[in-house]
Motif scaffolding. Structure first.
Motif, PDB file in Angstrom:
ATOM      1  N   TYR A  27      30.143  27.058   2.627  1.00 27.03           N
ATOM      2  CA  TYR A  27      28.771  27.256   3.107  1.00 27.03           C
ATOM      3  C   TYR A  27      27.869  26.113   2.649  1.00 27.03           C
ATOM      4  N   LYS A  28      28.075  25.646   1.422  1.00 22.89           N
ATOM      5  CA  LYS A  28      27.275  24.551   0.885  1.00 22.89           C
ATOM      6  C   LYS A  28      27.768  23.171   1.352  1.00 22.89           C
ATOM      7  N   LYS A  29      28.859  23.176   2.124  1.00 25.27           N
ATOM      8  CA  LYS A  29      29.426  21.924   2.655  1.00 25.27           C
ATOM      9  C   LYS A  29      29.767  20.940   1.539  1.00 25.27           C
ATOM     10  N   ILE A  30      30.370  21.472   0.493  1.00 27.29           N
ATOM     11  CA  ILE A  30      30.775  20.655  -0.652  1.00 27.29           C
ATOM     12  C   ILE A  30      32.140  20.033  -0.374  1.00 27.29           C
ATOM     13  N   ASP A  31      32.288  18.788  -0.755  1.00 26.38           N
ATOM     14  CA  ASP A  31      33.565  18.090  -0.625  1.00 26.38           C
ATOM     15  C   ASP A  31      34.418  18.457  -1.838  1.00 26.38           C
ATOM     16  N   TYR A  32      35.421  19.286  -1.633  1.00 30.30           N
ATOM     17  CA  TYR A  32      36.222  19.754  -2.763  1.00 30.30           C
ATOM     18  C   TYR A  32      37.705  19.733  -2.421  1.00 30.30           C
ATOM     19  N   LYS A  33      38.504  19.807  -3.470  1.00 23.34           N
ATOM     20  CA  LYS A  33      39.963  19.872  -3.345  1.00 23.34           C
ATOM     21  C   LYS A  33      40.431  21.229  -3.876  1.00 23.34           C
ATOM     22  N   ILE A  34      41.661  21.575  -3.542  1.00 22.13           N
ATOM     23  CA  ILE A  34      42.192  22.854  -4.020  1.00 22.13           C
ATOM     24  C   ILE A  34      43.503  22.638  -4.769  1.00 22.13           C
ATOM     25  N   VAL A  35      43.709  23.490  -5.761  1.00 22.09           N
ATOM     26  CA  VAL A  35      44.992  23.594  -6.457  1.00 22.09           C
ATOM     27  C   VAL A  35      45.480  25.015  -6.246  1.00 22.09           C
ATOM     28  N   LEU A  45      50.055  24.989 -16.960  1.00 21.90           N
ATOM     29  CA  LEU A  45      49.279  23.781 -16.666  1.00 21.90           C
ATOM     30  C   LEU A  45      47.799  24.073 -16.431  1.00 21.90           C
ATOM     31  N   ARG A  46      47.410  25.345 -16.495  1.00 26.84           N
ATOM     32  CA  ARG A  46      45.974  25.640 -16.505  1.00 26.84           C
ATOM     33  C   ARG A  46      45.428  25.655 -17.924  1.00 26.84           C
ATOM     34  N   ARG A  47      46.281  25.784 -18.902  1.00 23.10           N
ATOM     35  CA  ARG A  47      45.815  25.917 -20.278  1.00 23.10           C
ATOM     36  C   ARG A  47      45.054  24.709 -20.797  1.00 23.10           C
ATOM     37  N   PRO A  48      45.407  23.467 -20.437  1.00 24.63           N
ATOM     38  CA  PRO A  48      44.577  22.343 -20.887  1.00 24.63           C
ATOM     39  C   PRO A  48      43.159  22.416 -20.337  1.00 24.63           C
ATOM     40  N   LEU A  49      42.981  23.126 -19.224  1.00 24.71           N
ATOM     41  CA  LEU A  49      41.669  23.246 -18.613  1.00 24.71           C
ATOM     42  C   LEU A  49      40.882  24.409 -19.189  1.00 24.71           C
ATOM     43  N   ASP A  50      41.505  25.600 -19.247  1.00 28.80           N
ATOM     44  CA  ASP A  50      40.741  26.824 -19.536  1.00 28.80           C
ATOM     45  C   ASP A  50      40.976  27.394 -20.923  1.00 28.80           C
ATOM     46  N   GLN A  60      36.862  23.317 -11.428  1.00 29.63           N
ATOM     47  CA  GLN A  60      36.868  22.116 -12.253  1.00 29.63           C
ATOM     48  C   GLN A  60      35.983  21.058 -11.620  1.00 29.63           C
ATOM     49  N   ILE A  61      35.061  20.527 -12.393  1.00 25.56           N
ATOM     50  CA  ILE A  61      34.259  19.390 -11.964  1.00 25.56           C
ATOM     51  C   ILE A  61      34.435  18.310 -13.033  1.00 25.56           C
ATOM     52  N   GLY A  62      35.323  17.368 -12.755  1.00 26.69           N
ATOM     53  CA  GLY A  62      35.640  16.349 -13.749  1.00 26.69           C
ATOM     54  C   GLY A  62      36.322  16.977 -14.950  1.00 26.69           C
ATOM     55  N   ASN A  63      35.694  16.854 -16.120  1.00 25.67           N
ATOM     56  CA  ASN A  63      36.251  17.458 -17.330  1.00 25.67           C
ATOM     57  C   ASN A  63      35.565  18.775 -17.683  1.00 25.67           C
ATOM     58  N   HIS A  64      34.683  19.265 -16.799  1.00 27.48           N
ATOM     59  CA  HIS A  64      34.028  20.556 -17.013  1.00 27.48           C
ATOM     60  C   HIS A  64      34.775  21.628 -16.227  1.00 27.48           C
ATOM     61  N   VAL A  65      35.036  22.750 -16.876  1.00 32.90           N
ATOM     62  CA  VAL A  65      35.788  23.841 -16.259  1.00 32.90           C
ATOM     63  C   VAL A  65      34.949  25.117 -16.351  1.00 32.90           C
ATOM     64  N   TYR A  66      34.791  25.789 -15.217  1.00 32.31           N
ATOM     65  CA  TYR A  66      33.926  26.962 -15.131  1.00 32.31           C
ATOM     66  C   TYR A  66      34.787  28.195 -14.906  1.00 32.31           C
ATOM     67  N   CYS A  67      34.687  29.137 -15.842  1.00 29.20           N
ATOM     68  CA  CYS A  67      35.484  30.357 -15.814  1.00 29.20           C
ATOM     69  C   CYS A  67      34.593  31.542 -15.449  1.00 29.20           C
ATOM     70  N   GLU A 235      49.535  19.272 -12.027  1.00 27.94           N
ATOM     71  CA  GLU A 235      49.665  18.061 -12.851  1.00 27.94           C
ATOM     72  C   GLU A 235      48.559  17.062 -12.513  1.00 27.94           C
ATOM     73  N   GLU A 236      48.244  16.922 -11.238  1.00 28.69           N
ATOM     74  CA  GLU A 236      47.190  15.989 -10.825  1.00 28.69           C
ATOM     75  C   GLU A 236      45.819  16.451 -11.313  1.00 28.69           C
ATOM     76  N   ALA A 237      45.590  17.770 -11.354  1.00 33.15           N
ATOM     77  CA  ALA A 237      44.319  18.281 -11.865  1.00 33.15           C
ATOM     78  C   ALA A 237      44.157  17.965 -13.350  1.00 33.15           C
ATOM     79  N   VAL A 238      45.242  18.025 -14.097  1.00 39.89           N
ATOM     80  CA  VAL A 238      45.191  17.657 -15.516  1.00 39.89           C
ATOM     81  C   VAL A 238      44.887  16.171 -15.658  1.00 39.89           C
TER      82      VAL A 238
END
Length: 323
Positions: A27-35, A45-50, A60-67, A235-238
């Motif tokens: 809806y916000k027309k954000i350019d995003y990728k999916i895992v 492989l989610r543990r390094p993030l969350d 995930q936005i760069g090195n910021h992760v929103y739970c 792996e690419e997200a990490v």
């Protein structure tokens, strides 16, 4: 303000909360990728993030992760405000719909969601899924009891939805705004989830007004384009995390005082109050009425992520380093 960092949704399509975040991204027309992640643990492989947070989705936005979706939506509205999900109220055009939308969403994401879950065809799931969800809620699912209760729970479910129907009335959007607000996405996600569990005939018969509302929201959000978004592996997200982990914290981050009886810079554990009560431990870098943010170091991957949790629905306590 927008961000030039990679925006990555870690999701699986059968999760209603993953769908809600995806609809808002579209809806916000954000350019995003999916895992694409597994719907069950383990997700190493989610543990390094969350840091151990086990519910989905995460953003995930760069090195910021929103739970948790509350933290995710806060971040999306902050970084991508142009198409707001808090439009002004038509009756009082100087007033944002944010407070009402967030308040109603808390009810929909908790009580209403729990009632929809009563319609899960539990006996159709394999043992791995039942074990995973039993661990999530903290007690073993009794498939026989849930199956026997499901037809009778439909009365409770209809009663819950009738409250939403009475609020919506004959309006296009729940809060009588010119465009959809957060509560429209929250309500339509619940109708969508219910439709997938009970079938279209039951929803059309019992929730016709909400079915039509859901159709409007899905049309506004281009709901079906998510799976065609660019894809990354876990792996690419990490690797994205590693590229950005030297980025400075947002301006003003550490200048805030803590609303907790804990000073910034201390080691804390953050745990959900409802389900998935797995504590995540890190250094407290932000504490406000909206969010708690920690710096999390993963020793296995030699990474550092900045992990955001909503203040509502979580408890934060001081902890000590592991020996």
């Amino acid at each position: 303000m927008s961000t030039t960092k990679d925006v990555i949704l870690h999701w699986y399509p059968t999760s209603p909360f993953c769908q809600k975040v995806a609809w808002i991204l579209n809806y916000k027309k954000i350019d995003y990728k999916i895992v694409l992640i597994d719907r069950c643990e383990p997700r190493p492989l989610r543990r390094p993030l969350d840091g151990g947070y086990r519910k989905s989705p995460i953003l995930q936005i760069g090195n910021h992760v929103y739970c948790d979706t509350k933290a995710i939506i806060l971040a999306l509205e902050k970084h991508f405000p142009e198409t707001t999900i808090y439009p002004k109220l038509t009756s009082t055009p100087d007033v944002s719909s944010e407070a009402l939308a967030r308040g109603l969403t808390v009810w929909m994401d908790s009580t209403l969601f729990s009632n929809v879950v009563s319609q899960l065809p539990i006996k159709s799931f394999d043992e791995a899924f039942i074990k995973d969800r039993s661990e999530l809620v903290g007690s073993r699912f009794n498939a026989d009891v849930m199956t026997a209760a499901a037809p009778f729970m439909k009365a409770t479910l209809k009663a819950e939805f009738s409250i939403a129907e009475s609020i919506l009335g004959k309006k296009t959007w729940v809060l009588d705004t010119e465009e959809p607000s957060l509560v429209d996405f929250s309500l339509s996600m619940m109708t969508f989830f219910c439709l997938n569990l009970t079938g279209e005939e039951w929803v059309q018969t019992n929730l016709k007004t909400l079915f039509d509302h859901m159709s409007r929201v899905m049309g506004a959000s281009n709901w079906d384009v998510t799976e065609s978004r660019p894809k990354l592996t876990e792996e690419e997200a990490v690797e994205v995390l590693k590229r950005h982990e030297s980025d400075p914290l947002a301006e003003g981050f550490e200048s805030h005082s803590s609303i907790l009886p804990i000073k910034l810079g201390q080691l804390v554990s953050i745990t959900p109050l409802d389900t998935g009560k797995i504590p995540v431990t890190g250094t407290l870098v932000r504490s406000t009425v909206d969010e708690t943010v920690i710096s999390y170091k993963d020793l296995n991957h030699n990474t550092t992520s900045i992990v955001h949790f909503p203040t509502i629905g979580f408890i934060v306590v001081p902890t000590r380093p592991q020996a």
